[in-house]
Design a protein around this motif. Sequence first.
Motif, mmCIF file in Angstrom:
data_model
loop_
_atom_site.group_PDB
_atom_site.id
_atom_site.type_symbol
_atom_site.label_atom_id
_atom_site.label_comp_id
_atom_site.label_asym_id
_atom_site.label_seq_id
_atom_site.Cartn_x
_atom_site.Cartn_y
_atom_site.Cartn_z
ATOM 1 N N ASP A 69 -8.753 6.652 0.348
ATOM 2 C CA ASP A 69 -9.585 5.442 0.409
ATOM 3 C C ASP A 69 -10.139 5.169 1.796
ATOM 4 O O ASP A 69 -10.607 4.074 2.070
ATOM 5 N N LEU A 100 1.389 -5.682 -9.274
ATOM 6 C CA LEU A 100 1.996 -5.933 -7.967
ATOM 7 C C LEU A 100 3.234 -6.805 -8.086
ATOM 8 O O LEU A 100 4.204 -6.640 -7.333
ATOM 9 N N ARG A 151 -13.819 -1.983 0.554
ATOM 10 C CA ARG A 151 -12.582 -2.689 0.930
ATOM 11 C C ARG A 151 -12.910 -3.898 1.805
ATOM 12 O O ARG A 151 -12.257 -4.942 1.705
ATOM 13 N N GLN A 195 -1.720 -14.015 -5.794
ATOM 14 C CA GLN A 195 -0.524 -13.383 -5.227
ATOM 15 C C GLN A 195 0.200 -14.337 -4.277
ATOM 16 O O GLN A 195 1.436 -14.358 -4.219
ATOM 17 N N ARG A 201 1.078 3.997 -2.926
ATOM 18 C CA ARG A 201 0.768 5.416 -2.667
ATOM 19 C C ARG A 201 1.942 6.306 -3.101
ATOM 20 O O ARG A 201 1.751 7.388 -3.636
ATOM 21 N N GLY A 248 0.339 -6.336 3.818
ATOM 22 C CA GLY A 248 -0.671 -6.065 2.787
ATOM 23 C C GLY A 248 -0.429 -6.854 1.507
ATOM 24 O O GLY A 248 -1.041 -6.574 0.476
ATOM 25 N N GLY A 295 0.837 -1.204 0.000
ATOM 26 C CA GLY A 295 0.000 0.000 0.000
ATOM 27 C C GLY A 295 0.876 1.260 0.000
ATOM 28 O O GLY A 295 0.652 2.180 -0.792
HETATM 29 P P1 AMP Z 1 -3.238 -0.751 2.193
HETATM 30 O O1 AMP Z 1 -2.364 0.424 2.463
HETATM 31 O O2 AMP Z 1 -2.534 -2.055 2.422
HETATM 32 O O3 AMP Z 1 -4.556 -0.654 2.905
HETATM 33 O O4 AMP Z 1 -3.582 -0.730 0.628
HETATM 34 C C1 AMP Z 1 -4.286 0.360 0.062
HETATM 35 C C2 AMP Z 1 -4.779 -0.004 -1.328
HETATM 36 O O5 AMP Z 1 -3.655 -0.310 -2.179
HETATM 37 C C3 AMP Z 1 -5.655 -1.256 -1.400
HETATM 38 O O6 AMP Z 1 -7.023 -0.964 -1.125
HETATM 39 C C4 AMP Z 1 -5.442 -1.679 -2.859
HETATM 40 O O7 AMP Z 1 -6.147 -0.857 -3.757
HETATM 41 C C5 AMP Z 1 -3.953 -1.394 -3.042
HETATM 42 N N1 AMP Z 1 -3.130 -2.562 -2.639
HETATM 43 C C6 AMP Z 1 -2.246 -2.650 -1.608
HETATM 44 N N2 AMP Z 1 -1.693 -3.862 -1.547
HETATM 45 C C7 AMP Z 1 -2.240 -4.576 -2.558
HETATM 46 C C8 AMP Z 1 -2.098 -5.910 -3.020
HETATM 47 N N3 AMP Z 1 -1.275 -6.783 -2.405
HETATM 48 N N4 AMP Z 1 -2.825 -6.290 -4.107
HETATM 49 C C9 AMP Z 1 -3.653 -5.447 -4.754
HETATM 50 N N5 AMP Z 1 -3.848 -4.179 -4.353
HETATM 51 C C10 AMP Z 1 -3.150 -3.740 -3.262
#
Ligand code: AMP
Length: 175
Positions: free
Chosen positions: A117, A46, A126, A74, A18, A67, A14
């Motif tokens: 988000d 990814l 989510r 994956q 970002r 994450g 994530g």
């Molecule tokens: P996080 O910061 O882990 O909550 O991730 C924020 C957003 O990034 C998620 O809602 C996805 O859109 C994307 N994301 C993060 N990690 C992944 C992953 N392993 N596979 C797909 N999308 C991801």
Amino acid sequence: MLAERLAFRHVSTGDLLRRAVREGTVLGSKAKGFMDRGELVPDALLLDLVRETLEEKPEPAGWVLDGYPRNLIQAESLSKMLSEARVAMGGVLNLAVGPAFLVERLRKRAVVEHRADDTEETVRNRLRVYEEQTAPLVDYYQRTGLLKTVPGEGTVEEVQERVLGAVKRRTGGMA
Ligand code: AMP
């Protein structure tokens, strides 16, 4: 905190995504819409990101993947990548948190971090995506004997204690 304690490298997909969005890279522009809607970014995007990160030198003593993996595809590609690199997976942590607690936690985070988000609608999506695509990984890793489920409700310090306890039991006290 866990990575720091183990002197491992923290890899949050994530955070990496970002950053790509902030820097306006090709990856960032492809990923942004999915992230804003609370959907998973396509697996192919990814894969390169994670592979490049794991190949970064100098190689650390280990990695805390945060994450990732988020679905079965994956998980399979991670296990292939690790076996090609002859790296063993030490354990898998499942932080178990009920939906009401999660929504409340993200509502508070929205005030502090202003993540695109963390809006109510995206958070609901989510959670749906988690149930459909990520929750099956609990069974998947349970079967490998690598899974540790830790109650994730409570304060940061409380959860940290539980996580360290679970990791210590797995590593025989290395943490
Ligand atoms: P996080 O910061 O882990 O909550 O991730 C924020 C957003 O990034 C998620 O809602 C996805 O859109 C994307 N994301 C993060 N990690 C992944 C992953 N392993 N596979 C797909 N999308 C991801």
